[in-house]
Design an enzyme around this catalytic site. Sequence first.
Site, PDB file in Angstrom:
ATOM      1  N   CYS A  98       0.811  -1.224   0.000  1.00 45.86           N
ATOM      2  CA  CYS A  98       0.000   0.000   0.000  1.00 45.86           C
ATOM      3  C   CYS A  98       0.845   1.275   0.000  1.00 45.86           C
ATOM      4  O   CYS A  98       0.454   2.289  -0.586  1.00 45.86           O
ATOM      5  CB  CYS A  98      -0.932   0.035   1.207  1.00 45.86           C
ATOM      6  SG  CYS A  98      -1.681  -1.552   1.595  1.00 45.86           S
ATOM      7  N   CYS A 114       1.686   3.694  -3.064  1.00 49.88           N
ATOM      8  CA  CYS A 114       0.714   4.692  -3.542  1.00 49.88           C
ATOM      9  C   CYS A 114       0.274   5.653  -2.434  1.00 49.88           C
ATOM     10  O   CYS A 114       0.049   6.830  -2.678  1.00 49.88           O
ATOM     11  CB  CYS A 114      -0.543   3.998  -4.073  1.00 49.88           C
ATOM     12  SG  CYS A 114      -0.276   3.122  -5.606  1.00 49.88           S
ATOM     13  N   HIS A 115       0.100   5.120  -1.206  1.00 50.35           N
ATOM     14  CA  HIS A 115      -0.501   5.961  -0.157  1.00 50.35           C
ATOM     15  C   HIS A 115       0.535   6.598   0.767  1.00 50.35           C
ATOM     16  O   HIS A 115       0.154   7.390   1.634  1.00 50.35           O
ATOM     17  CB  HIS A 115      -1.490   5.129   0.674  1.00 50.35           C
ATOM     18  CG  HIS A 115      -2.645   4.604  -0.131  1.00 50.35           C
ATOM     19  ND1 HIS A 115      -3.679   5.418  -0.566  1.00 50.35           N
ATOM     20  CD2 HIS A 115      -2.910   3.377  -0.620  1.00 50.35           C
ATOM     21  CE1 HIS A 115      -4.539   4.683  -1.269  1.00 50.35           C
ATOM     22  NE2 HIS A 115      -4.096   3.455  -1.328  1.00 50.35           N
ATOM     23  N   MET A 125      -7.530   1.798  -7.181  1.00 56.98           N
ATOM     24  CA  MET A 125      -7.307   0.938  -6.009  1.00 56.98           C
ATOM     25  C   MET A 125      -7.571  -0.520  -6.411  1.00 56.98           C
ATOM     26  O   MET A 125      -8.649  -0.843  -6.914  1.00 56.98           O
ATOM     27  CB  MET A 125      -8.283   1.375  -4.908  1.00 56.98           C
ATOM     28  CG  MET A 125      -8.349   0.441  -3.729  1.00 56.98           C
ATOM     29  SD  MET A 125      -6.936   0.645  -2.614  1.00 56.98           S
ATOM     30  CE  MET A 125      -7.469  -0.433  -1.285  1.00 56.98           C
ATOM     31  N   HIS A 135       9.764  10.407 -12.102  1.00 54.85           N
ATOM     32  CA  HIS A 135      10.273   9.045 -11.929  1.00 54.85           C
ATOM     33  C   HIS A 135      11.618   8.894 -12.644  1.00 54.85           C
ATOM     34  O   HIS A 135      12.625   9.330 -12.144  1.00 54.85           O
ATOM     35  CB  HIS A 135       9.221   8.043 -12.421  1.00 54.85           C
ATOM     36  CG  HIS A 135       9.516   6.637 -12.040  1.00 54.85           C
ATOM     37  ND1 HIS A 135       9.412   6.175 -10.749  1.00 54.85           N
ATOM     38  CD2 HIS A 135       9.929   5.568 -12.765  1.00 54.85           C
ATOM     39  CE1 HIS A 135       9.758   4.893 -10.696  1.00 54.85           C
ATOM     40  NE2 HIS A 135      10.079   4.503 -11.912  1.00 54.85           N
ATOM     41  N   HIS A 139       7.114   5.862 -19.355  1.00 57.10           N
ATOM     42  CA  HIS A 139       8.184   5.186 -18.600  1.00 57.10           C
ATOM     43  C   HIS A 139       9.373   5.008 -19.547  1.00 57.10           C
ATOM     44  O   HIS A 139       9.489   4.001 -20.240  1.00 57.10           O
ATOM     45  CB  HIS A 139       7.689   3.835 -18.072  1.00 57.10           C
ATOM     46  CG  HIS A 139       8.630   3.221 -17.061  1.00 57.10           C
ATOM     47  ND1 HIS A 139       9.800   2.601 -17.427  1.00 57.10           N
ATOM     48  CD2 HIS A 139       8.579   3.156 -15.711  1.00 57.10           C
ATOM     49  CE1 HIS A 139      10.424   2.183 -16.321  1.00 57.10           C
ATOM     50  NE2 HIS A 139       9.708   2.506 -15.277  1.00 57.10           N
TER      51      HIS A 139
HETATM   52 FE1  DHE Z   1      13.061   0.432 -11.500  1.00 60.55          FE
HETATM   53  C1  DHE Z   1      15.351   2.549 -13.014  1.00 60.55           C
HETATM   54  C2  DHE Z   1      12.118   2.954  -9.413  1.00 60.55           C
HETATM   55  C3  DHE Z   1      10.468  -1.481 -10.367  1.00 60.55           C
HETATM   56  C4  DHE Z   1      14.157  -2.161 -13.421  1.00 60.55           C
HETATM   57  N1  DHE Z   1      13.567   2.408 -11.310  1.00 60.55           N
HETATM   58  C5  DHE Z   1      14.555   3.079 -12.020  1.00 60.55           C
HETATM   59  C6  DHE Z   1      14.652   4.420 -11.517  1.00 60.55           C
HETATM   60  C7  DHE Z   1      13.745   4.530 -10.492  1.00 60.55           C
HETATM   61  C8  DHE Z   1      13.071   3.267 -10.357  1.00 60.55           C
HETATM   62  C9  DHE Z   1      13.491   5.744  -9.628  1.00 60.55           C
HETATM   63  C10 DHE Z   1      15.611   5.486 -12.030  1.00 60.55           C
HETATM   64  C11 DHE Z   1      16.937   5.340 -11.347  1.00 60.55           C
HETATM   65  C12 DHE Z   1      17.971   6.333 -11.826  1.00 60.55           C
HETATM   66  O1  DHE Z   1      18.082   6.569 -13.033  1.00 60.55           O
HETATM   67  O2  DHE Z   1      18.690   6.890 -10.974  1.00 60.55           O
HETATM   68  N2  DHE Z   1      11.534   0.693 -10.143  1.00 60.55           N
HETATM   69  C13 DHE Z   1      11.339   1.809  -9.408  1.00 60.55           C
HETATM   70  C14 DHE Z   1      10.179   1.640  -8.552  1.00 60.55           C
HETATM   71  O3  DHE Z   1       9.770   2.429  -7.664  1.00 60.55           O
HETATM   72  C15 DHE Z   1       9.471   0.418  -9.011  1.00 60.55           C
HETATM   73  C16 DHE Z   1       8.292   0.890  -9.850  1.00 60.55           C
HETATM   74  C17 DHE Z   1       8.870  -0.472  -7.935  1.00 60.55           C
HETATM   75  C18 DHE Z   1       9.767  -0.890  -6.791  1.00 60.55           C
HETATM   76  O4  DHE Z   1       9.246  -1.314  -5.755  1.00 60.55           O
HETATM   77  O5  DHE Z   1      10.986  -0.799  -6.917  1.00 60.55           O
HETATM   78  C19 DHE Z   1      10.564  -0.206  -9.880  1.00 60.55           C
HETATM   79  N3  DHE Z   1      12.433  -1.487 -11.824  1.00 60.55           N
HETATM   80  C20 DHE Z   1      11.360  -2.076 -11.261  1.00 60.55           C
HETATM   81  C21 DHE Z   1      11.226  -3.443 -11.691  1.00 60.55           C
HETATM   82  O6  DHE Z   1      10.340  -4.264 -11.301  1.00 60.55           O
HETATM   83  C22 DHE Z   1      12.248  -3.696 -12.740  1.00 60.55           C
HETATM   84  C23 DHE Z   1      11.557  -3.849 -14.084  1.00 60.55           C
HETATM   85  C24 DHE Z   1      13.082  -4.952 -12.522  1.00 60.55           C
HETATM   86  C25 DHE Z   1      14.034  -4.884 -11.367  1.00 60.55           C
HETATM   87  O7  DHE Z   1      15.188  -5.249 -11.561  1.00 60.55           O
HETATM   88  O8  DHE Z   1      13.641  -4.493 -10.283  1.00 60.55           O
HETATM   89  C26 DHE Z   1      13.030  -2.380 -12.670  1.00 60.55           C
HETATM   90  N4  DHE Z   1      14.482   0.226 -12.955  1.00 60.55           N
HETATM   91  C27 DHE Z   1      14.796  -0.934 -13.576  1.00 60.55           C
HETATM   92  C28 DHE Z   1      15.920  -0.710 -14.473  1.00 60.55           C
HETATM   93  C29 DHE Z   1      16.263   0.649 -14.366  1.00 60.55           C
HETATM   94  C30 DHE Z   1      15.334   1.211 -13.406  1.00 60.55           C
HETATM   95  C31 DHE Z   1      16.566  -1.771 -15.361  1.00 60.55           C
HETATM   96  C32 DHE Z   1      17.388   1.379 -15.087  1.00 60.55           C
HETATM   97  C33 DHE Z   1      17.039   1.599 -16.512  1.00 60.55           C
HETATM   98  C34 DHE Z   1      18.105   2.332 -17.252  1.00 60.55           C
HETATM   99  O9  DHE Z   1      18.236   2.080 -18.453  1.00 60.55           O
HETATM  100  O10 DHE Z   1      18.804   3.162 -16.666  1.00 60.55           O
END
Ligand code: DHE
Length: 584
Positions: free
Chosen positions: A84, A87-88, A125, A364, A407
């Site tokens: 939760c 989002c919240h 939700m 983001h 994204h």
């Molecule tokens: Fe990420 C980048 C946050 C879930 C793979 N992800 C980022 C960035 C943020 C972020 C803020 C940018 C960082 C930067 O550039 O400094 N990611 C989040 C979340 O909050 C989210 C939605 C949920 C969570 O609980 O973390 C989340 N992310 C994921 C995944 O489920 C992914 C697909 C698989 C994993 O490995 O966790 C994932 N995120 C990535 C990747 C990047 C990324 C591969 C970097 C991409 C790039 O080309 O720079």
Amino acid sequence: MKPRNARWHTALLSGAAMALSLAASGVSAQEKPKDHGDDASAAYQPSMTTLGQIQVEIPGRKPGDPVMTPSEYQKANTIYFERCAGCHGVLRKGATGKALTPDVTRENGFEYIKDFITYGSPAGMPNWGTSGDLTEEEVDMMARYILLEPAAPPEFGMPEMRASWKVHVAPADRPTKKMNDIDIDNLFSVTLRDAGQIALIDGATYEILSVIDTGYAVHISRISASGRYLFVIGRDAKVNMIDLWMEEPATVAEIKVGTEARSIETSKMHGWEDKYAIAGSYWPPQYVIMDGDTLEPLKIKSTRGMIFDEQTYHPEPRVAAILSSHFRPEFIVNVKETGKILLVDYSDIKSLKVTEIEAERFLHDGGLDSTKRYFLTAANARNKVAVIDTKEGDLEAIIETDGQTPHPGRGANINHPTYGPVWVTSHLGDDTVAIIGTDPEGHPEHAWKMVQQLYAMGGGSLFVKTHPTSEHLYVDAPLNPDAEVSGSVAVFKVADLAQEEPEFTVLPITEWSGIAEGQPRVVQGEFNKDGNEIWFSVWNAADLESAIVVVDDKTLELKHVIKDERLVTPTGKFNVYNTRADVY
Ligand code: DHE
């Protein structure tokens, strides 16, 4: 239903079956109402798993409080942080979701809340009860939990950071030159998400050179400007600093910078290469500047403050993407909930100067344009992209992407046959791909405008990718509910973008990997240094086989499949050269 892009190529598919299945699932349906998403954006919300493990006390009881045992409260708290809080908000003051503080929840009452958790709402939700994600007892427990005061998780300041900080090999004891024969610039650091490790894979031989333990649910890698140090951050906010010059690359320093974190970066401005590292946290809401040789924490800055437009206080604005400027000694820091982009000047961290740019809420991810002067970043829940001029240090534009939940990852920079240099993002919530002009000098009439909209395979896209030497634009869709879509990648030919309705080719990456078990998701293309091949992760469940599929960029044919029992849940891949030089 008529597919949006009726002329897409199926030549590389195993047969017509996939085309039928894609059309039947309506993933590229022309008639789909604009505001009707494919739901992936709702599922893609932060899960604060590390915070959920922290032991908390029931806040001071008041007469009329619902009855909860300490163990129920702890269990409810874990569920709240994992499902939760994304989002919240951790403190329940609201983020993309509504505020759930007792003044609001008590007004609505126990039964109303129980129904809301059970059935969900059209506003986004999830239906936690009827979906079977929570049992009836758990719904009851969660309804009682949110009638109580929120638990405040502990802060994480300098004493906690210093206590966690370890230098395994002091700078003086490290090699003075490269001690291995690794082609470091063509090395890939691959996130092994559920293993809490990264794999270092040679870009030419595809050999796994080593697997290194990192933080929990490890997230991203970034590379120091010199290419020597690799920085990796886990969701538990643990940072590993790996020395790629050692005979066997290993962690030389580590630190925990908070309880929940997602971003790490290092100083890249000429004259400041490798000097500092910076990490941003979701909890506590802060960023920390560290010494680039040792990770010693030097300066912590809270991001708590006013939301940019309402000018009301937000207690927990999370730090999302952080990039390093190539034009000034500055880090560019996205603060999600207050909608501010900070330019943090690291030239004198004792008298730290921070430029605070009003942008848009829910910032983001994002990346630089091809000149590296402009930073384009998604305010994803607002369907907008903000553009910062990193040379002048101000806001250049805010652009509607005309799609749901942009994204971009770091985005893709292509030279468009009609509009010149442009930057691209796909969307989580629908099949659209937005192309934005980025050349105010050469193409002023197109700069900072959405010049073209493409339709790819479907919603659930996370990353687009290209390379300066490539003639292709790749669009993934790992979170699409259709297994054939989430297991494939769409490829547009850059030259075809001159057409009104450009075709795309579908690469059946999962099929090429030969993995039949599970429902692997194909995620995040990453080019090798020369830009002649692109790697995709075939991300399966932790107990099933995963792979990395290498595609020849010229022919769009399968070049190689990397399989190894150590490749557990591969997701992000970071080529050393492309990452350090911001080539994408
Ligand atoms: Fe990420 C980048 C946050 C879930 C793979 N992800 C980022 C960035 C943020 C972020 C803020 C940018 C960082 C930067 O550039 O400094 N990611 C989040 C979340 O909050 C989210 C939605 C949920 C969570 O609980 O973390 C989340 N992310 C994921 C995944 O489920 C992914 C697909 C698989 C994993 O490995 O966790 C994932 N995120 C990535 C990747 C990047 C990324 C591969 C970097 C991409 C790039 O080309 O720079």
